[in-house]
Design a protein around this motif. Structure first.
Motif, PDB file in Angstrom:
ATOM      1  N   PHE A 105       1.117  -1.695   0.334  1.00  0.00           N
ATOM      2  CA  PHE A 105       0.022   0.210   0.282  1.00  0.00           C
ATOM      3  C   PHE A 105       1.182   0.726  -0.335  1.00  0.00           C
ATOM      4  O   PHE A 105       2.220   1.325   0.819  1.00  0.00           O
ATOM      5  CB  PHE A 105      -1.152   0.036   1.004  1.00  0.00           C
ATOM      6  CG  PHE A 105      -2.327  -0.981   1.120  1.00  0.00           C
ATOM      7  CD1 PHE A 105      -3.574  -0.797   0.509  1.00  0.00           C
ATOM      8  CD2 PHE A 105      -2.342  -1.823   1.718  1.00  0.00           C
ATOM      9  CE1 PHE A 105      -3.943  -2.049   0.385  1.00  0.00           C
ATOM     10  CE2 PHE A 105      -3.128  -2.795   1.749  1.00  0.00           C
ATOM     11  CZ  PHE A 105      -4.030  -3.107   1.557  1.00  0.00           C
ATOM     12  N   ALA A 106       0.926   1.775  -0.711  1.00  0.00           N
ATOM     13  CA  ALA A 106       1.316   3.223  -0.926  1.00  0.00           C
ATOM     14  C   ALA A 106       0.507   4.133  -0.217  1.00  0.00           C
ATOM     15  O   ALA A 106      -0.897   3.895   0.718  1.00  0.00           O
ATOM     16  CB  ALA A 106       1.221   4.228  -2.384  1.00  0.00           C
ATOM     17  N   GLU A 107       1.078   5.557   0.347  1.00  0.00           N
ATOM     18  CA  GLU A 107       0.603   6.200   1.258  1.00  0.00           C
ATOM     19  C   GLU A 107      -0.157   7.837   0.538  1.00  0.00           C
ATOM     20  O   GLU A 107       0.923   7.474  -0.439  1.00  0.00           O
ATOM     21  CB  GLU A 107       1.503   7.259   2.762  1.00  0.00           C
ATOM     22  CG  GLU A 107       2.142   5.749   3.436  1.00  0.00           C
ATOM     23  CD  GLU A 107       3.432   6.428   4.735  1.00  0.00           C
ATOM     24  OE1 GLU A 107       3.539   7.453   4.156  1.00  0.00           O
ATOM     25  OE2 GLU A 107       4.014   5.747   5.155  1.00  0.00           O
ATOM     26  N   PRO A 108      -1.196   8.162   0.968  1.00  0.00           N
ATOM     27  CA  PRO A 108      -1.705   8.110   2.539  1.00  0.00           C
ATOM     28  C   PRO A 108      -2.770   6.740   2.672  1.00  0.00           C
ATOM     29  O   PRO A 108      -3.142   6.683   1.605  1.00  0.00           O
ATOM     30  CB  PRO A 108      -2.628   9.454   2.718  1.00  0.00           C
ATOM     31  CG  PRO A 108      -2.540   9.452   1.076  1.00  0.00           C
ATOM     32  CD  PRO A 108      -1.829   8.988   0.101  1.00  0.00           C
ATOM     33  N   LEU A 109      -3.148   6.286   4.463  1.00  0.00           N
ATOM     34  CA  LEU A 109      -3.632   5.138   4.330  1.00  0.00           C
ATOM     35  C   LEU A 109      -4.615   5.492   5.278  1.00  0.00           C
ATOM     36  O   LEU A 109      -5.741   4.547   5.092  1.00  0.00           O
ATOM     37  CB  LEU A 109      -2.454   4.356   5.034  1.00  0.00           C
ATOM     38  CG  LEU A 109      -0.929   3.656   4.730  1.00  0.00           C
ATOM     39  CD1 LEU A 109       0.171   3.295   6.380  1.00  0.00           C
ATOM     40  CD2 LEU A 109      -1.164   2.745   3.699  1.00  0.00           C
ATOM     41  N   TYR A 110      -4.766   6.816   5.534  1.00  0.00           N
ATOM     42  CA  TYR A 110      -5.997   7.180   6.441  1.00  0.00           C
ATOM     43  C   TYR A 110      -7.149   8.017   5.737  1.00  0.00           C
ATOM     44  O   TYR A 110      -6.681   8.764   4.114  1.00  0.00           O
ATOM     45  CB  TYR A 110      -5.553   7.741   7.494  1.00  0.00           C
ATOM     46  CG  TYR A 110      -4.345   6.580   8.364  1.00  0.00           C
ATOM     47  CD1 TYR A 110      -5.015   6.319   9.265  1.00  0.00           C
ATOM     48  CD2 TYR A 110      -3.226   7.159   8.376  1.00  0.00           C
ATOM     49  CE1 TYR A 110      -4.297   5.220  10.032  1.00  0.00           C
ATOM     50  CE2 TYR A 110      -2.300   5.725   9.415  1.00  0.00           C
ATOM     51  CZ  TYR A 110      -2.999   4.777   9.472  1.00  0.00           C
ATOM     52  OH  TYR A 110      -2.151   4.266  10.562  1.00  0.00           O
ATOM     53  N   GLN A 111      -8.631   8.747   6.041  1.00  0.00           N
ATOM     54  CA  GLN A 111      -8.957   9.780   6.235  1.00  0.00           C
ATOM     55  C   GLN A 111      -9.906   9.154   4.216  1.00  0.00           C
ATOM     56  O   GLN A 111      -9.542  10.235   3.694  1.00  0.00           O
ATOM     57  CB  GLN A 111      -8.732  11.376   5.326  1.00  0.00           C
ATOM     58  CG  GLN A 111      -8.370  11.928   7.007  1.00  0.00           C
ATOM     59  CD  GLN A 111      -7.060  11.310   8.015  1.00  0.00           C
ATOM     60  OE1 GLN A 111      -6.145  10.920   7.486  1.00  0.00           O
ATOM     61  NE2 GLN A 111      -7.571  10.858   9.075  1.00  0.00           N
ATOM     62  N   ALA A 112     -10.002   7.957   4.752  1.00  0.00           N
ATOM     63  CA  ALA A 112     -10.580   7.138   2.728  1.00  0.00           C
ATOM     64  C   ALA A 112     -12.093   8.067   2.687  1.00  0.00           C
ATOM     65  O   ALA A 112     -12.836   8.263   4.166  1.00  0.00           O
ATOM     66  CB  ALA A 112     -10.307   5.928   2.631  1.00  0.00           C
ATOM     67  N   ASP A 113     -12.427   8.069   2.142  1.00  0.00           N
ATOM     68  CA  ASP A 113     -14.121   9.005   1.337  1.00  0.00           C
ATOM     69  C   ASP A 113     -15.244   7.865   1.314  1.00  0.00           C
ATOM     70  O   ASP A 113     -14.905   6.840   0.327  1.00  0.00           O
ATOM     71  CB  ASP A 113     -14.153   9.725   0.308  1.00  0.00           C
ATOM     72  CG  ASP A 113     -15.308  10.467  -0.600  1.00  0.00           C
ATOM     73  OD1 ASP A 113     -16.661   9.227   0.406  1.00  0.00           O
ATOM     74  OD2 ASP A 113     -15.491  10.988  -0.453  1.00  0.00           O
TER      75      ASP A 113
END
Length: 568
Positions: free
Chosen positions: A175-183
């Motif tokens: 997985f590439a960053e970013p890993l958080y705050q997905a819609d």
């Protein structure tokens, strides 16, 4: 779409593929790089589509998943973050390979551009488990350049390989960053998912593989062989395959040798002891045919008999693997045992050898005398059936105690017994037992040695989550008593093999907020068990025993029976 949102879309497809192939449990270790998988698994649990389990120790988590897989016979997924977290699963993967338990490893990873360039927590993870997985998938980092149906079919091919050859599937997921705050709204509606929308809303695999299992055919010379002198050896088997084995063998008048892992009630118990008698051992070698059902035989004497036997040898097991360490010229049936028995009807005839029955009956009384009335390692093994609830599960550790139980105990027919006898390691045994208890939802009795328990202390935390009677016996003989069986100088044995530790487990139980008791007599133990079975929680019962008493009784029994005169 943002990278973090597409990471979640990618993870959604991965996990849905596994659910459609039968995954009902996902075991999750904490970590940042695995966040897209972890949060998607949490969404599935919120929708009551899967049950998630957590543990802070990846090694314990791997063995917990192994226990789940062994007990509920469906594949179990494990999610871990990158780096040494993945490597900590290796011992459980080895055991799963040896016993063909279905685990699916989802190892989060750094993308390729961060490998071998000094990036933090980035190690080469592709193919890191060598030949142990039955299938390995090294995914690219999530990208819309890869069609969603490609991802599904690629993963399904690995899952289908696991159906053909049970074992471990390793899926490495960068997985590439970013890993958080997905819609969250886009995770379910993105155009990338449109070609598989119907599949996502269903519960069937993308590719259908009709069951092409071939019917078990009767051996062309069965009418001849069933009239001959035979021995049936039963090893580790799933309980659903054991129905009718004892009746079948007794109808044939053949000798039936059963392992403690078989679930088949022994008609000739204590075989590991009475086979030490060379007169009976040689008589048994006069059999015309040996039929082995299952594998993983614990008894040294039964294995010696199989190794010495030179007649017709048949082996029945659903596995496609070689399961005969003696490498007999043989007929190998790749079939479930109960199917094979139906295809090979018995012929009613009188027993061809009576001495094993007489010696087995003599052993019952002789063992009782030798183990005595004190609460010691040998007497505990001999009387295991006294300790078990009627509707429960037994998990036996490795090293000396499992050998004592196999040699000295007679369990009720079809009582579930679980072990980690694939690689026979002493790591992860508590965690495996916790996984079995979670899957079976029945009272559990765990019986481990002290060194095995010390190996897996972190996994006591898993038992805090169980809401059912659980008894954890720690047989504390102050070190590795199995090494007393070795012909090694006493001083060297103490310093380099047994490793006495002079520890007790009371404060360890307190640390994990588990009930604890240390009985000194059988009466104490009876009272302790009564209280423990009344609780819906775990109780650690420490049995402190003489360092060498158990191994000495075992060796003396074997020696005296080896010299017994039949009929005397």
């Amino acid at each position: 779409m943002s990278i973090s949102t597409f990471n979640r879309c990618w993870s959604k497809v991965i996990l849905k593929t596994l659910l459609n192939y039968g995954v009902k449990h996902i075991c999750i270790a904490p970590g940042s790089r695995s966040t897209p998988l972890t949060l998607e698994a949490a969404r599935l649990q919120d929708a009551s589509m899967v049950t998630c389990h957590t543990h802070f120790d990846e090694r314990g988590l791997g063995f917990f998943a192994l226990g789940l897989a062994k007990a509920q016979l469906n594949p179990v997924a494990i999610i871990v973050t990158s780096g040494t977290a993945v490597a900590n699963l290796y011992p459980a993967i080895v055991e799963a390979y040896q016993t063909q338990a279905n685990l699916i490893i989802l190892s989060a990873d750094r993308p390729l551009e961060l490998i071998d360039c000094g990036a933090n927590q980035a190690i080469p993870q592709e193919n890191m488990f060598a030949h142990y997985p039955v299938a390995t998938v090294n995914l690219p980092k999530p990208s819309q350049d890869y069609a969603a149906n490609w991802l599904v079919s690629t993963l399904e091919q690995a899952c289908h390989q696991q159906k053909l050859t049970p074992g471990v599937v390793h899926i490495n997921v960068p997985f590439a960053e970013p890993l958080y705050q997905a819609d969250l709204a886009q995770i379910d509606t993105h155009n990338w998912l449109q070609p598989i929308k119907t599949w996502l809303n269903g519960n069937k695999p993308w590719t259908q593989h009709p069951d092409n299992q071939i019917e078990v055919l009767i051996h062309e010379k069965w009418d001849l062989w069933r009239t001959r002198k035979g021995v049936v050896v039963v090893g580790r088997l799933p309980l659903e395959q054991t129905m009718g084995i004892a009746t079948w063998a007794n109808t044939m008048g053949w000798i039936l040798l059963t392992d403690i892992q078989s679930g088949v009630e022994a008609t000739l118990p204590y075989a590991d002891i009475w086979l030490a008698n060379q007169t009976v051992f040689k008589q048994l070698l006069q059999a015309d045919i040996v039929i082995q059902l299952g594998s993983g035989i614990i008894s040294k004497r039964i294995n010696q008999f199989l190794n010495a036997f030179q007649g017709e040898y048949w082996l029945v097991d659903a596995s496609q693997r070689r399961l005969d360490p003696s490498h007999h010229q043989q007929t190998r049936f790749h079939a479930k045992v109960h199917h094979w028995l139906r295809a090979h009807p018995p012929l009613r005839q009188k027993p061809w050898l009576l001495e094993p029955l007489a010696l087995s009956q003599f052993c019952a009384t002789f063992i009782e005398q030798q183990v005595g009335s004190n609460l010691n390692e040998a007497s505990l093994a001999h009387h295991v059936e006294r300790l078990l609830p009627n509707n429960g599960v037994l998990f036996l550790g490795n090293s000396l105690f499992v050998r004592l139980v196999d040699a000295l105990c007679k369990l009720p027919n079809n009582y579930p017994v679980y072990t980690n006898r694939g690689a026979s390691g002493i790591d992860g045994l508590l965690a495996t037992a916790a996984g079995i208890a979670t899957a079976k939802e029945l009272p559990l009795v765990v019986m481990l040695g002290d060194i095995s328990t010390l190996h897996d202390l972190n996994s006591f935390a898993l038992f805090r989550k169980l809401n059912l009677p659980t008894i954890i016996f720690v047989i504390n003989n102050n070190g590795g008593a199995i090494f007393d069986m070795l012909p090694v100088d006493t001083e060297a044995k103490e310093q380099y093999y047994r490793l006495p530790h002079s520890l007790d487990f009371s404060q360890i139980a307190a640390m994990f907020e588990l009930n604890y008791s240390r009985p000194y007599t059988w009466a104490d133990l009876s009272s302790t068990l009564k209280n423990a079975y009344a609780r819906k929680s775990a109780t650690v019962i420490e049995i402190k025993v003489n360092a060498t008493e158990g191994s000495s009784i075992y060796k003396n029994l074997v020696e005296q029976i080896s010299q017994a005169v039949i009929g005397a």
